[in-house]
Design a protein around this motif. Structure first.
Motif, PDB file in Angstrom:
ATOM      1  N   ALA A 155       0.840  -1.204   0.000  1.00 43.06           N
ATOM      2  CA  ALA A 155       0.000   0.000   0.000  1.00 43.06           C
ATOM      3  C   ALA A 155       0.866   1.241   0.000  1.00 43.06           C
ATOM      4  CB  ALA A 155      -0.917   0.004   1.209  1.00 43.06           C
ATOM      5  N   GLY A 156       0.257   2.361  -0.349  1.00 38.39           N
ATOM      6  CA  GLY A 156       0.968   3.626  -0.297  1.00 38.39           C
ATOM      7  C   GLY A 156       0.045   4.796  -0.534  1.00 38.39           C
ATOM      8  N   LEU A 157       0.556   5.985  -0.248  1.00 35.65           N
ATOM      9  CA  LEU A 157      -0.209   7.204  -0.470  1.00 35.65           C
ATOM     10  C   LEU A 157      -0.188   7.585  -1.949  1.00 35.65           C
ATOM     11  CD1 LEU A 157       0.899   9.331   2.608  1.00 35.65           C
ATOM     12  CD2 LEU A 157      -1.233   8.067   2.283  1.00 35.65           C
ATOM     13  N   LEU A 158      -1.280   8.184  -2.405  1.00 32.54           N
ATOM     14  CA  LEU A 158      -1.380   8.568  -3.815  1.00 32.54           C
ATOM     15  C   LEU A 158      -0.374   9.639  -4.198  1.00 32.54           C
ATOM     16  CD1 LEU A 158      -5.245   8.793  -4.405  1.00 32.54           C
ATOM     17  CD2 LEU A 158      -3.743   6.803  -4.597  1.00 32.54           C
ATOM     18  N   ARG A 205       0.708   0.698  -8.870  1.00 38.42           N
ATOM     19  CA  ARG A 205       1.770   0.058  -9.671  1.00 38.42           C
ATOM     20  C   ARG A 205       3.149   0.459  -9.137  1.00 38.42           C
ATOM     21  NH1 ARG A 205      -1.697   1.725 -13.861  1.00 38.42           N
ATOM     22  NH2 ARG A 205      -2.817  -0.015 -14.781  1.00 38.42           N
ATOM     23  N   ARG A 206       3.317   1.754  -8.841  1.00 45.59           N
ATOM     24  CA  ARG A 206       4.589   2.258  -8.305  1.00 45.59           C
ATOM     25  C   ARG A 206       4.896   1.616  -6.958  1.00 45.59           C
ATOM     26  NH1 ARG A 206       3.143   7.267  -6.817  1.00 45.59           N
ATOM     27  NH2 ARG A 206       3.068   6.639  -4.643  1.00 45.59           N
ATOM     28  N   GLU A 207       3.921   1.615  -6.063  1.00 46.47           N
ATOM     29  CA  GLU A 207       4.128   1.048  -4.730  1.00 46.47           C
ATOM     30  C   GLU A 207       4.421  -0.448  -4.801  1.00 46.47           C
ATOM     31  OE1 GLU A 207       4.436   2.431  -1.753  1.00 46.47           O
ATOM     32  OE2 GLU A 207       4.071   4.459  -2.456  1.00 46.47           O
ATOM     33  N   THR A 208       3.754  -1.151  -5.714  1.00 47.17           N
ATOM     34  CA  THR A 208       3.987  -2.587  -5.866  1.00 47.17           C
ATOM     35  C   THR A 208       5.437  -2.846  -6.258  1.00 47.17           C
ATOM     36  OG1 THR A 208       1.676  -2.970  -6.442  1.00 47.17           O
ATOM     37  CG2 THR A 208       3.239  -4.679  -7.068  1.00 47.17           C
ATOM     38  N   MET A 209       5.947  -2.060  -7.182  1.00 48.18           N
ATOM     39  CA  MET A 209       7.342  -2.210  -7.606  1.00 48.18           C
ATOM     40  C   MET A 209       8.290  -1.887  -6.452  1.00 48.18           C
ATOM     41  SD  MET A 209       9.543  -2.954  -9.965  1.00 48.18           S
ATOM     42  CE  MET A 209       8.818  -2.765 -11.567  1.00 48.18           C
ATOM     43  N   GLU A 210       8.064  -0.755  -5.776  1.00 51.15           N
ATOM     44  CA  GLU A 210       8.950  -0.337  -4.694  1.00 51.15           C
ATOM     45  C   GLU A 210       8.961  -1.338  -3.538  1.00 51.15           C
ATOM     46  OE1 GLU A 210       7.640   3.545  -3.460  1.00 51.15           O
ATOM     47  OE2 GLU A 210       8.206   4.489  -5.353  1.00 51.15           O
ATOM     48  N   GLU A 211       7.779  -1.794  -3.142  1.00 49.33           N
ATOM     49  CA  GLU A 211       7.680  -2.634  -1.942  1.00 49.33           C
ATOM     50  C   GLU A 211       7.937  -4.107  -2.214  1.00 49.33           C
ATOM     51  OE1 GLU A 211       4.190  -2.010   0.425  1.00 49.33           O
ATOM     52  OE2 GLU A 211       4.555   0.149   0.610  1.00 49.33           O
ATOM     53  N   THR A 212       7.447  -4.631  -3.356  1.00 52.85           N
ATOM     54  CA  THR A 212       7.532  -6.074  -3.595  1.00 52.85           C
ATOM     55  C   THR A 212       8.493  -6.463  -4.703  1.00 52.85           C
ATOM     56  OG1 THR A 212       5.761  -6.223  -5.258  1.00 52.85           O
ATOM     57  CG2 THR A 212       5.102  -6.271  -2.915  1.00 52.85           C
ATOM     58  N   GLY A 213       8.815  -5.522  -5.601  1.00 50.53           N
ATOM     59  CA  GLY A 213       9.674  -5.835  -6.741  1.00 50.53           C
ATOM     60  C   GLY A 213       8.943  -6.408  -7.936  1.00 50.53           C
ATOM     61  N   LEU A 265      11.753   1.996  -0.253  1.00 51.27           N
ATOM     62  CA  LEU A 265      12.752   3.000  -0.621  1.00 51.27           C
ATOM     63  C   LEU A 265      13.626   3.368   0.572  1.00 51.27           C
ATOM     64  CD1 LEU A 265      10.545   5.413  -2.785  1.00 51.27           C
ATOM     65  CD2 LEU A 265      12.073   3.578  -3.569  1.00 51.27           C
ATOM     66  N   ALA A 266      14.922   3.373   0.356  1.00 51.01           N
ATOM     67  CA  ALA A 266      15.860   3.737   1.420  1.00 51.01           C
ATOM     68  C   ALA A 266      15.637   5.170   1.889  1.00 51.01           C
ATOM     69  CB  ALA A 266      17.298   3.561   0.938  1.00 51.01           C
ATOM     70  N   GLU A 267      15.349   6.093   0.944  1.00 51.23           N
ATOM     71  CA  GLU A 267      15.163   7.498   1.331  1.00 51.23           C
ATOM     72  C   GLU A 267      13.902   7.709   2.171  1.00 51.23           C
ATOM     73  OE1 GLU A 267      13.830   7.348  -3.084  1.00 51.23           O
ATOM     74  OE2 GLU A 267      15.441   6.491  -1.903  1.00 51.23           O
TER      75      GLU A 267
END
Length: 192
Positions: A84-87, A97-105, A147-149
């Motif tokens: 999950a993530g904020l819009l 789609r962005r959050e899925t890539m960042e969190e799960t790969g 994300l590390a940042e």
């Protein structure tokens, strides 16, 4: 619809997100205006997704530390959740789609919105957009983990669907959005 008249809005905190104290008048069922005060936490709207693999009968979830659960008795502070993530400035589909890539790969393209819901309407303004998407091993294009940042330290879990459902019953999964999406999958027979 009851008449609402906002009298004053005060910002109590603008640190992580925005906490406001709102003073308003509302017409009651007897027609009399009543003055009330409430606090509302505005963190923006979000999106969440359940990744599922019909062939393998699995789902992809995440595990990460959640301070509010820790201070409310979750001894480890770790919570198993759907991604999950904020819009932020994105529409819900692009966000998830962005959050899925960042969190799960996983690089998912065919996401399907199934519903939206207020998660804690007594105090939080957020509407959450709920999605499902099929995934395959070939869509795993990077490690994930967040994300590390953003100081995310997310563990990616691939679990049998029936085990995830049992984890709701055992209390190992206590996150509302995750329970809602797993139950959606069961009710709509995604794995049949």
């Amino acid at each position: 619809m009851k008449a609402i008249n906002i009298l004053e809005t005060a910002i109590l905190s603008d640190n992580w997100y925005t906490l406001k104290k709102i003073t308003y008048e509302m017409k009651g069922s007897d027609g009399v205006m009543v003055k009330q005060e409430r606090e509302a936490y505005d963190r923006g709207n979000g999106a969440t997704i359940l990744l599922y693999n019909q062939e393998q009968q699995t789902v992809v979830l995440t595990r990460q530390f959640r301070m509010p659960t820790y201070i409310n008795g979750n001894a480890s502070g770790m919570l198993i959740e759907c991604c999950a993530g904020l819009l932020d400035a994105d529409n819900p589909e692009d966000c998830i789609r962005r959050e899925t890539m960042e969190e799960t790969g996983y690089a998912v393209t065919d996401v399907r919105k199934v519903f939206e819901a207020y998660m804690s309407p007594g105090s939080v303004t957020e509407i959450l957009h709920f999605f499902v998407a099929a995934y395959s091993a070939a869509q795993k294009v990077q490690e994930g983990g967040g994300l590390a940042e953003e100081q995310e330290n997310i563990q990616v879990l691939e679990l049998p669907f029936m085990q995830a459902m049992e984890m709701i019953r055992s209390g190992d999964i206590k996150d509302a959005k995750t329970i809602m999406l797993l139950q959606y999958a069961a009710l709509h027979r995604i794995f049949d």
